[in-house]
Every structure is written in structure tokens, then in C-alpha cells.
Write a protein that holds these residues in place. Sequence first.
Motif: not given
Length: 94
Positions: A25-31, A60-64
Motif C-alpha cells: 500500500a505504501s508503494g513497495c512493488s517488488d519482493q 502482480h502487474v507486468d511493468g508495475r
Amino acid sequence: MDKNDQGMLGTQSLARALAVLDAVASGCSDQVAIAQSVGTTRSTTSRVVSFLQRSGFVRHVDGRGYILGARLIELGAAALAQLPLTSLARPFLQ
């Protein structure tokens, strides 16, 4: 195992899953970013994220990367239905 120990079973896993949701939710988008935010190892992060993804809580959205999932919208709608807006607003309107 005493009564206090029985009450704590599973709470670490739940706390980690909720922390992962907060990280996404705070913007971390990868593991890697999620693991750093939560303070877990890569393998633990992978297991928690995989579970949340299978359950619809993250996608998981490709590119995001990882984003919050539709299951959270469903829970939010249910929470809103259980607690009408008038009940939430009343303290602020008085």
C-alpha cells in the motif's frame, strides 16, 4: 503449551501478512522492497506474497509489480455495509 502460548499461535504469520499489505500500500512493488520494509528474509517474503496473491489480496502487474488486490475492495465494501456512514460521521457532525 499454556493458554498464553495457544493464543499466540499464528499471530506472527498474520502480522507478517498484514505488514506486507501495508508495504504494498505504501508503494513497495517488488519482493526485495517488501522484504526490506517488513524486515523478513526473501524466502519468507516470497511465501507470504504468494499466499496473498493466491488469496486475491495482492496482484502482480507486468511493468508495475505488486499492487493491492480486489479482495481488499470486497472486504472494504463489507466493512462499509456493516458500519453505516452515518455512524462514522456522527462524532464529527456533533
